[in-house]
Design a protein around this motif. Structure first.
Motif, short mmCIF file in Angstrom:
data_model
loop_
_atom_site.label_atom_id
_atom_site.label_comp_id
_atom_site.label_asym_id
_atom_site.label_seq_id
_atom_site.Cartn_x
_atom_site.Cartn_y
_atom_site.Cartn_z
N UNK A 1 13.63 -7.96 23.42
CA UNK A 1 12.70 -9.09 23.39
C UNK A 1 12.77 -9.71 22.00
N UNK A 2 13.11 -10.99 21.93
CA UNK A 2 13.31 -11.64 20.63
C UNK A 2 12.73 -13.03 20.64
N UNK A 3 12.28 -13.46 19.48
CA UNK A 3 11.85 -14.84 19.30
C UNK A 3 13.07 -15.69 18.93
N UNK A 4 13.02 -17.00 19.10
CA UNK A 4 14.19 -17.85 18.80
C UNK A 4 14.66 -17.70 17.36
N UNK A 5 15.96 -17.51 17.21
CA UNK A 5 16.55 -17.33 15.90
C UNK A 5 16.63 -15.89 15.47
N UNK A 6 15.95 -14.99 16.16
CA UNK A 6 15.95 -13.57 15.80
C UNK A 6 16.74 -12.74 16.79
N UNK A 7 17.50 -13.36 17.68
CA UNK A 7 18.25 -12.61 18.70
C UNK A 7 19.37 -11.80 18.04
N UNK A 8 19.38 -10.49 18.21
CA UNK A 8 20.49 -9.70 17.66
C UNK A 8 21.74 -9.85 18.51
N UNK A 9 22.87 -9.59 17.90
CA UNK A 9 24.14 -9.60 18.62
C UNK A 9 24.31 -8.26 19.33
N UNK A 10 24.67 -8.30 20.60
CA UNK A 10 24.89 -7.08 21.37
C UNK A 10 26.38 -6.77 21.43
N UNK A 11 26.73 -5.51 21.24
CA UNK A 11 28.13 -5.11 21.34
C UNK A 11 28.63 -5.39 22.76
N UNK A 12 29.63 -6.23 22.86
CA UNK A 12 30.16 -6.60 24.17
C UNK A 12 29.39 -7.69 24.87
N UNK A 13 28.31 -8.19 24.28
CA UNK A 13 27.51 -9.24 24.88
C UNK A 13 26.41 -8.71 25.78
N UNK A 14 25.43 -9.56 26.06
CA UNK A 14 24.31 -9.18 26.93
C UNK A 14 24.73 -9.30 28.39
N UNK A 15 24.21 -8.37 29.19
CA UNK A 15 24.52 -8.39 30.62
C UNK A 15 23.72 -9.45 31.35
N UNK A 16 22.62 -9.90 30.79
CA UNK A 16 21.80 -10.98 31.36
C UNK A 16 20.87 -11.47 30.27
N UNK A 17 20.38 -12.70 30.44
CA UNK A 17 19.46 -13.28 29.47
C UNK A 17 18.36 -14.03 30.20
N UNK A 18 17.11 -13.84 29.73
CA UNK A 18 15.97 -14.60 30.24
C UNK A 18 15.46 -15.51 29.13
N UNK A 19 15.26 -16.77 29.46
CA UNK A 19 14.69 -17.75 28.55
C UNK A 19 13.31 -18.10 29.09
N UNK A 20 12.28 -17.49 28.52
CA UNK A 20 10.93 -17.62 29.06
C UNK A 20 10.18 -18.80 28.43
N UNK A 21 9.15 -19.24 29.15
CA UNK A 21 8.22 -20.27 28.66
C UNK A 21 8.97 -21.50 28.14
#
Length: 720
Positions: A520-540
């Protein structure tokens, strides 16, 4: 012009500047230049930029050069001078044989250091920026040249002769062969790199493909562009918004050129460390600088490339007067030095698109085939047939399509959840009529700061007094804005046993591993995931679009794309909280993964409406009386024909009669029917606003008018 210009008046008068006449006073102090044998035999007059932030004193002042300082007082060194009766710092801008001032000149007090820190290139750049933003030269010099640190100056090796540079070719050595690491999927990339490597100065707007956080994505591409600049025997500056982007770029440069090939200039360096790194660049020990916005002024010799990443990030906007943006600093440096210019990002701002439209920048997009192979699949919650299976898909904060995406993604790796707001329950509203509930004492918004916590005012911190709703009289409360802490709690309950990681301001993570987890991250604070994220939710999504301001839609798309670009190719990205069937250009641009389309649309609309960047604008903020006086000046001659003044508007502290502040919005009028080509005139006339506001500040400063007046040209939003 004598430096002691604010002393008591004398019979001698100084030349006027911009219609302002300043009296001269006799020089004072024991180091007075009296006879010819006390001053330098050659070029006895020094022009000095004095550290004065008064707008009406924004000009060089003449001082005599004592014979004892004749060798040390070279253009670009720091000096101490007597100004307005007291010693102040300054920089020598030039030495000359004769003075414009007809009286005696005050001598230089001392040369602080014989290090030439203000190079001719930096001096001209700072002057241009001061004029462009209606600031003073002293304001920009404070940003461009770091404070001196004597120990660092002594410890840094002496200036390196140019002949000692090794491992680079020259522009005359033919076309160097370059590895196109990071540029394979950009049809125009090879030509751009070739031109840089041959000593030319291409200017490009680069739309980066989503890379799932891979080291072979945009960091490798920027590192390759730096290699091309070094192949031509020239230097490079690359600016990134924050330290996490900088770390990724540094890792790519380590692999391409080695860890000792560059220096980092960032705000978190201590005074000694920062000045040491700055001196290494000045003295020619390195020709590559990477860093945050302060690196834009780095004194790199023989510049070949000036680049920055993510133009829309607000970290690239200087918060100190005169508030220059990195894009304008680097654009002007490229023009002065003949260096290449490269701006990259997943999205594109209207300001950059205006440069593309007017010709200075050329497009460097990825190929359609590569985009199809690298982009994620974007779904808007409630769109299509989702409403048939889930009646609340369009209105629920976490609809079933989002839960399914999380569940399926956790099978193969981490899942990213972007939440626009920090905190727990950021705002409360009435349970019955949904009217926002305000504090009974100060009318501030109510919030809940932690789980099981009591509601309190976000302004005065008083607990909720239980005042009935002003519309329906109900006392029950409900959450209207949910922060990242409550979201993490909800996700943790829905997926027991799953690791939940939070990244937000003050607790920013750079990276996470490839194990299943909900991030769970706020905009601009998203960490990089090794191999990329398997899915992403953009809430609100509504919270992004309803931020207000001119660039709210562009900024929403930029933040969404920054998170979605960290997702694996073909994986699911769910955008929740936006009307599924409304025509919302930012949402459409995200689904199509076409940020250029939105940028072009924005620029075309602003051309019609006369909004920035089509027409330059500024905000003028201050107390009512001060703003009224400024309005009278700006609406009078000679500015009325070239400027349009909107307002004033109360902006803070309540109505003006209660002591609040007012704001004017000032913008240039469009070219008249008799003017030459409108497009060319729009750029040429951009000096009209700067000149008017600079004259306004100078007049107030000369008359010593009370009341502060905040002037901002090209603000991020017109309500700032």
């Amino acid at each position: 012009m004598s430096g002691d210009q604010e002393g008591p008046p004398s019979q001698e008068s100084q030349p006027t500047l911009a219609g302002l006449s300043v009296p001269a006073s006799p020089p004072a102090g024991p180091q007075r230049s009296g006879t010819a044998d006390e001053v330098a035999a050659t070029d006895p007059v020094a022009e000095v930029a004095v550290d004065s932030h008064l707008a009406h004193l924004d000009r060089p002042f003449e001082y005599s050069v004592p014979a004892t300082l004749a060798q040390a007082a070279q253009p670009g060194v720091r000096v101490r001078v007597r100004f307005a009766g007291r010693p102040v710092d300054g920089f020598v801008l030039a030495r000359k044989d004769t003075a414009e001032h007809t009286g005696r000149l005050t001598p230089l007090l001392k040369v602080v250091s014989d290090e030439v820190v203000l190079t001719p290139h930096l001096a001209r750049l700072c002057r241009e920026l001061a004029d462009h933003y209606a600031g003073t030269l002293a304001d920009v010099l404070r940003l461009a040249v770091p404070p001196r640190h004597a120990r660092a100056e002594k410890a840094t090796p002496a200036r390196r002769p140019p002949a000692e540079d090794e491992g680079v070719t020259t522009p005359s050595s033919g076309h160097p062969s370059l590895v196109l690491s990071g540029w394979e999927d950009y049809p125009a990339g090879a030509a751009m790199l070739r031109r840089i490597a041959m000593g030319e100065a291409p200017a490009a707007a680069w739309t980066a493909l989503p890379d799932a956080g891979s080291a072979q994505g945009w960091p490798a591409a920027l590192a390759t562009a730096v290699v091309a600049a070094r192949a031509s025997g020239r230097g490079a500056i690359v600016v990134t918004p924050d330290h996490r982007d900088l770390d990724r770029l540094a890792a790519a440069l380590d692999a391409a050129l080695g860890a000792d090939s560059y220096v980092r200039l960032t705000a978190d360096l201590g005074p000694e460390q920062r000045y040491s790194a700055w001196l290494r660049v000045l003295r020619g020990h390195t020709h590559i600088v990477i860093g945050s916005r302060s690196a834009a002024f780095a004194p790199v010799q023989d510049l070949g490339l000036l680049a920055w990443w993510d133009d829309g990030d607000d970290n690239l906007q200087e918060p100190r007067a005169p508030y220059p943006h990195v894009r304008e600093i680097l654009r002007r440096r490229a023009s002065l030095s003949g260096a290449g210019l490269l701006v990259g990002g997943y999205a594109r701002t209207p300001q950059v698109q205006a440069w593309v439209r007017d010709g200075p920048l050329r497009e460097v997009p990825g190929s359609a085939v590569a985009l199809t192979a690298t982009r994620p699949r974007v779904i808007v919650a409630g769109e299509g047939h989702q409403s048939e299976r889930d009646a609340g898909a369009a209105t629920a904060r976490l609809p079933s399509v989002a839960w399914r995406a999380v569940k399926e993604g956790l099978v193969t790796g981490p899942v990213l959840v972007q939440v626009p707001r920090r905190g727990y329950l950021v705002a409360l509203s009435c349970e019955d009529c949904r009217t926002p509930v305000r504090c009974a004492h100060c009318s501030g918004p109510l919030r809940v700061g932690r789980a099981a916590g009591a509601a309190e005012c976000a302004w005065c911190a008083r607990p909720d007094a239980g005042r009935p709703c002003r519309h329906c009289g109900a006392t029950a409360r409900r959450s209207s804005v949910v922060g990242e802490a409550r979201t993490a709690e909800e996700v943790g309950r829905a997926f027991p046993g799953v690791r939940v990681v939070v990244s937000r301001a003050g607790q920013v993570l750079s990276a996470v591993d490839d194990r299943p987890a909900v991030v769970v991250a706020t905009p601009g604070a998203e960490p990089v995931a090794a191999g990329g994220y398997a899915a992403t939710l953009l809430l609100d999504g509504w919270a992004m679009l309803d931020r207000g301001g001119l660039d709210s839609g562009v900024e929403a798309l930029r933040r969404w794309m920054a998170a979605a670009a960290l997702t694996r190719p073909g994986a699911t990205v769910v955008l929740a909280g936006v009307p599924p069937h409304a025509t919302l250009p930012p949402v459409e641009a995200l689904v199509r993964w076409d940020p250029i389309w939105l940028a072009v649309r924005e620029v075309e609309e602003r051309l019609v409406l006369g909004l920035p960047p089509a027409r330059r604008a500024a905000s003028v903020t201050g107390e009512p009386a001060t703003v009224a006086a400024a309005e009278q000046v700006l609406t009078g001659e000679p500015y009325a024909a070239r400027l349009e003044v909107l307002g004033p508007l109360a902006v803070s502290g309540g109505p003006a009669e209660e002591g609040g502040q007012l704001r004017l919005v000032v913008r240039e009028r469009p070219p008249g029917a008799g003017d030459v080509a409108e497009q060319g005139e729009r750029r040429a006339d951009s000096a009209a606003l700067s000149t008017a506001l600079r004259d306004l500040r100078a007049g107030r400063s000369l008359r010593k008018e009370s009341g502060g007046l905040l002037v901002r040209l090209d603000p991020p939003d017109l309500d700032i």
